[in-house]
Design a protein around this motif. Structure first.
Motif, mmCIF file in Angstrom:
data_model
loop_
_atom_site.group_PDB
_atom_site.id
_atom_site.type_symbol
_atom_site.label_atom_id
_atom_site.label_comp_id
_atom_site.label_asym_id
_atom_site.label_seq_id
_atom_site.Cartn_x
_atom_site.Cartn_y
_atom_site.Cartn_z
ATOM 1 N N ASN A 1 5.989 5.817 9.681
ATOM 2 C CA ASN A 1 6.623 5.197 8.525
ATOM 3 C C ASN A 1 6.106 5.713 7.194
ATOM 4 O O ASN A 1 6.625 5.339 6.161
ATOM 5 C CB ASN A 1 6.474 3.683 8.598
ATOM 6 N N ALA A 2 5.079 6.544 7.224
ATOM 7 C CA ALA A 2 4.627 7.122 5.966
ATOM 8 C C ALA A 2 5.776 7.918 5.371
ATOM 9 O O ALA A 2 6.408 8.704 6.043
ATOM 10 C CB ALA A 2 3.428 8.034 6.197
ATOM 11 N N SER B 1 8.495 6.509 4.197
ATOM 12 C CA SER B 1 9.761 5.825 4.433
ATOM 13 C C SER B 1 10.568 5.683 3.156
ATOM 14 O O SER B 1 11.788 5.821 3.178
ATOM 15 C CB SER B 1 9.521 4.434 5.028
ATOM 16 N N ARG C 1 1.526 9.557 -5.631
ATOM 17 C CA ARG C 1 0.598 9.936 -4.549
ATOM 18 C C ARG C 1 -0.502 10.840 -5.087
ATOM 19 O O ARG C 1 -1.670 10.700 -4.704
ATOM 20 C CB ARG C 1 1.355 10.601 -3.408
ATOM 21 N N ARG D 1 -8.853 1.344 5.535
ATOM 22 C CA ARG D 1 -7.618 0.556 5.489
ATOM 23 C C ARG D 1 -7.315 0.107 4.062
ATOM 24 O O ARG D 1 -6.180 0.177 3.602
ATOM 25 C CB ARG D 1 -7.705 -0.656 6.411
ATOM 26 N N ASP E 1 -6.024 3.076 2.141
ATOM 27 C CA ASP E 1 -4.655 3.382 2.575
ATOM 28 C C ASP E 1 -3.663 2.394 1.979
ATOM 29 O O ASP E 1 -2.582 2.775 1.513
ATOM 30 C CB ASP E 1 -4.535 3.335 4.099
ATOM 31 N N MET E 2 -4.016 1.140 1.980
ATOM 32 C CA MET E 2 -3.124 0.112 1.447
ATOM 33 C C MET E 2 -2.972 0.240 -0.074
ATOM 34 O O MET E 2 -1.908 -0.041 -0.610
ATOM 35 C CB MET E 2 -3.610 -1.286 1.829
ATOM 36 N N ARG F 1 -0.438 2.987 -0.544
ATOM 37 C CA ARG F 1 0.894 2.496 -0.184
ATOM 38 C C ARG F 1 1.436 1.540 -1.256
ATOM 39 O O ARG F 1 2.598 1.631 -1.655
ATOM 40 C CB ARG F 1 0.845 1.802 1.165
ATOM 41 N N VAL G 1 2.567 3.460 -4.384
ATOM 42 C CA VAL G 1 3.831 4.159 -4.157
ATOM 43 C C VAL G 1 4.989 3.163 -4.134
ATOM 44 O O VAL G 1 6.045 3.400 -4.735
ATOM 45 C CB VAL G 1 3.773 4.987 -2.857
ATOM 46 N N GLU G 2 4.793 2.037 -3.464
ATOM 47 C CA GLU G 2 5.857 1.031 -3.402
ATOM 48 C C GLU G 2 6.158 0.447 -4.776
ATOM 49 O O GLU G 2 7.319 0.243 -5.130
ATOM 50 C CB GLU G 2 5.489 -0.066 -2.407
#
Length: 148
Positions: free
Chosen positions: A37-38, A40, A64, A103, A106-107, A110, A113-114
């Motif tokens: 899903n990276a 997506s 990113r 984690r 990474d979050m 994410r 980006v979101e």
């Protein structure tokens, strides 16, 4: 005759390798295996009109890049966890802390980006936002639940 024989053997080996790659590709496509899903949102952005697609991808790429330190932190934390797991005596607490750091990093990437994708989507006309939302929904519906 020796050079001809070597060339023939090399050609056969190369052709076998290429045939194997072709078969593996066909099997991969038919298996229905999806990409992780990276990315997506970037993939969902493919549904946008051509004029909006490139700026959307550029915006995500810039985010990113800005989050590269967090990405590198996540990688370093995973390496640290792997190093700890290789030790004769495992320090479970330290390994868990390292994985927690990975984690969290990474979050953070994410989330950034979101947030950028939502900010960009807010600038789009309602019809284009709907296309993006529909593509995201389709990807969410296709996602397989984790099974162990």
């Amino acid at each position: 005759m020796g050079k001809l024989r070597i060339s023939l053997i090399a050609s056969v080996i190369l052709n076998l390798f290429l045939a194997g790659a072709l078969v593996a590709g066909v099997i991969s496509l038919r298996s229905g295996a999806r990409m992780i899903n990276a990315g997506s949102l970037r993939i969902a952005g493919a549904e946008l009109p051509v004029a909006e697609r490139r700026p959307f991808r550029i915006a995500l790429r810039q985010t990113r890049r800005a989050m590269r330190p967090a990405f590198l932190e996540a990688r370093a934390a995973r390496r640290e966890a792997a190093r700890l797991l290789r030790q004769p005596t495992i320090d479970q607490a330290a390994a868990v802390v390292a994985l927690d750091r990975a984690r969290a990093a990474d979050m953070a990437v994410r989330a950034a980006v979101e947030r950028r994708a939502v900010a960009y989507a807010a600038t789009l006309p309602p019809a284009d936002r709907a296309k993006l939302a529909d593509a995201m929904q389709r990807r969410a519906d296709k996602a397989r639940p984790a099974t162990d």
